[in-house]
Scaffold this motif. Structure first.
Motif, PDB file in Angstrom:
ATOM      1  N   LEU A  68      38.786  13.790  22.590  1.00  0.00           N
ATOM      2  CA  LEU A  68      37.973  13.111  23.601  1.00  0.00           C
ATOM      3  C   LEU A  68      38.831  12.194  24.462  1.00  0.00           C
ATOM      4  O   LEU A  68      38.652  12.130  25.690  1.00  0.00           O
ATOM      5  CB  LEU A  68      36.870  12.310  22.902  1.00  0.00           C
ATOM      6  N   HIS A  69      39.774  11.506  23.842  1.00  0.00           N
ATOM      7  CA  HIS A  69      40.648  10.599  24.580  1.00  0.00           C
ATOM      8  C   HIS A  69      41.510  11.365  25.579  1.00  0.00           C
ATOM      9  O   HIS A  69      41.669  10.942  26.737  1.00  0.00           O
ATOM     10  CB  HIS A  69      41.526   9.834  23.598  1.00  0.00           C
ATOM     11  N   ALA A 109      38.402  12.230  18.061  1.00  0.00           N
ATOM     12  CA  ALA A 109      38.628  11.092  18.948  1.00  0.00           C
ATOM     13  C   ALA A 109      39.838  11.329  19.845  1.00  0.00           C
ATOM     14  O   ALA A 109      39.827  10.964  21.036  1.00  0.00           O
ATOM     15  CB  ALA A 109      38.809   9.817  18.135  1.00  0.00           C
ATOM     16  N   VAL A 134      37.363   3.937  18.003  1.00  0.00           N
ATOM     17  CA  VAL A 134      37.239   4.847  16.859  1.00  0.00           C
ATOM     18  C   VAL A 134      38.585   5.505  16.557  1.00  0.00           C
ATOM     19  O   VAL A 134      38.990   5.624  15.389  1.00  0.00           O
ATOM     20  CB  VAL A 134      36.171   5.923  17.148  1.00  0.00           C
ATOM     21  N   LEU A 135      39.295   5.923  17.604  1.00  0.00           N
ATOM     22  CA  LEU A 135      40.599   6.555  17.431  1.00  0.00           C
ATOM     23  C   LEU A 135      41.580   5.606  16.753  1.00  0.00           C
ATOM     24  O   LEU A 135      42.292   5.992  15.822  1.00  0.00           O
ATOM     25  CB  LEU A 135      41.138   7.004  18.791  1.00  0.00           C
ATOM     26  N   GLU A 169      34.008   5.650  26.683  1.00  0.00           N
ATOM     27  CA  GLU A 169      35.435   5.934  26.593  1.00  0.00           C
ATOM     28  C   GLU A 169      36.150   4.866  25.773  1.00  0.00           C
ATOM     29  O   GLU A 169      36.965   5.166  24.897  1.00  0.00           O
ATOM     30  CB  GLU A 169      36.037   6.006  27.995  1.00  0.00           C
ATOM     31  N   SER A 172      35.344   5.254  22.139  1.00  0.00           N
ATOM     32  CA  SER A 172      36.096   6.345  21.518  1.00  0.00           C
ATOM     33  C   SER A 172      37.520   5.905  21.190  1.00  0.00           C
ATOM     34  O   SER A 172      38.098   6.326  20.171  1.00  0.00           O
ATOM     35  CB  SER A 172      36.115   7.569  22.430  1.00  0.00           C
ATOM     36  N   VAL A 230      37.646  13.063  12.105  1.00  0.00           N
ATOM     37  CA  VAL A 230      37.197  12.035  13.057  1.00  0.00           C
ATOM     38  C   VAL A 230      38.323  11.696  14.026  1.00  0.00           C
ATOM     39  O   VAL A 230      38.118  11.599  15.244  1.00  0.00           O
ATOM     40  CB  VAL A 230      36.727  10.769  12.305  1.00  0.00           C
ATOM     41  N   ALA A 231      39.534  11.498  13.491  1.00  0.00           N
ATOM     42  CA  ALA A 231      40.684  11.188  14.343  1.00  0.00           C
ATOM     43  C   ALA A 231      40.970  12.332  15.307  1.00  0.00           C
ATOM     44  O   ALA A 231      41.258  12.094  16.489  1.00  0.00           O
ATOM     45  CB  ALA A 231      41.913  10.897  13.476  1.00  0.00           C
TER      46      ALA A 231
END
Length: 388
Positions: A167-168, A164, A124-125, A118, A121, A160-161
């Motif tokens: 997922l967030h 992310a 990455v975000l 988590e 991620s 990708v954003a």
């Protein structure tokens, strides 16, 4: 004599600093504030993602996907919204990072494998969001201080954003639901600076940066948008340009008295500019809308593309490939789908505002079509090919 040096327990040593439980007491670093700012930032990123996806599809249209040529101002709105929202997202992102930065010092850094993933991620975000905003802002002013091509990098990092963020949200959904609305009975103001004050400052910041730049799209605000890189009324023939004829290296070609438009099809032909002007002329008031966010409407006249295709014997549903004198550009060759090539407003423009095209606007001839990005409104046209 033996020297016995005992090192302190690492977690205990770390927890003396910002890792200690009470290191951050500010009320504005609480989950409620993080959720409130996050939903505004999420809306901004969703708007940017959807409008950016539409722009990408227009510029790289799959053969199986039909896109509309109406309304004629559609791309002007969507791309203007894309850039304006991206600029507004800058203060939103800065405030969001300020609200949640104490969590960077949470101890232990990872409580489990799931918790570690988590936090990864989130990293990455953050990197993807910063990359998108920074590269997008620099693209607005056409400055590219990096070795990679902007368009594909910006497009794929956007995905990708988006992944992310999804997922967030999934990982934080219980917290988001719990703090989406203020529970009854809980006072609005806590100790320290108020949440209302934070959002007042944030709203003012978003309003100022938007007002200072949005005039490049919303023409009436042009004079107050002091940070806008373009103004709709400044440029040759009262219209902005991104790339001049000199910068494109086409001056010799477009000034050649022997210039001809070559049209290749079942019945190929070539026409001088005078012969093009002798054909039936049509007029259209259409905007030039660029990916950098600026746009301006103008009155164009010239020959309909579909008339040139009919003269060349184009079959029904044929596509058109247009070539520019500008050689060293990713858009020097442009493919035009049937929904635009057959449109009555799509012109090979010869005149702008009742006068011959300026060289910087594409003299001797350029393409102008409704609801298309400016990079596809090919300037300095030299050749057209009918594709069956």
């Amino acid at each position: 004599m033996k020297l016995d040096i005992r090192l302190p327990d690492p977690p205990a040593a770390l927890r003396r600093g910002p890792f200690r439980a009470d290191a951050f007491r500010g009320a504005l670093h609480d989950p409620r504030t993080a959720v409130s700012v996050g939903r505004l930032l999420g809306l901004a990123f969703l708007t940017c993602f959807l409008t950016g996806l539409f722009s990408h599809l227009l510029q790289h249209q799959p053969h199986w996907l039909a896109l509309p040529s109406r309304p004629v101002w559609g791309y002007r709105v969507t791309q203007g919204l894309h850039v304006a929202t991206g600029i507004a997202a800058v203060p939103l992102l800065l405030v969001k990072l300020w609200v949640v930065y104490p969590r960077l010092f949470a101890w232990p850094p990872a409580k489990s494998v799931g918790h570690a993933l988590e936090r990864l991620s989130i990293a990455v975000l953050m990197m993807a969001a910063i990359f998108e905003l920074v590269t997008g802002l620099l693209n607005v002013v056409q400055w590219y201080p990096w070795p990679f091509p902007f368009v594909p990098a910006h497009y794929w990092i956007a995905w990708v954003a988006a992944g992310a963020i999804t997922l967030h949200i999934a990982a934080k959904l219980p917290l988001i639901v719990a703090h989406w609305r203020r529970p009854r009975g809980v006072p609005v103001a806590l100790a320290g600076p108020s949440r209302r004050g934070l959002f007042t400052v944030l709203g003012a910041g978003v309003g100022v940066v938007t007002l200072a730049t949005v005039g490049q799209t919303v023409t009436p605000l042009g004079r107050v948008s002091v940070l806008a890189p373009r103004r709709a009324d400044i440029g040759p023939q009262g219209l902005p340009v991104n790339r001049t004829a000199a910068a494109a290296g086409v001056l010799t070609a477009v000034r050649d008295p022997a210039w001809r438009l070559e049209v290749v099809g079942p019945r190929p032909f070539a026409l001088t500019r005078a012969e093009l002007l002798a054909m039936p002329q049509h007029e259209a008031t259409l905007p030039i809308s660029c990916v950098e966010g600026w746009s301006a409407s103008a009155h164009w006249s010239g020959v309909r593309i579909r008339d040139l295709m009919a003269r060349a014997g184009a079959p029904p549903g044929a596509r058109l490939r247009v070539f520019s004198h500008e050689l060293f550009s990713p858009y020097s060759v442009m493919d035009m789908p049937d929904e635009w090539s057959r449109d009555s407003l799509t012109l090979l423009a010869l005149m702008l505002g009742g006068a011959p095209l300026a060289e910087d606007h594409g003299y001797p001839a350029r393409v102008i079509a409704p609801n298309r990005p400016g990079v596809l409104q090919t300037k300095w046209v030299t050749r057209m090919e009918v594709l069956g």
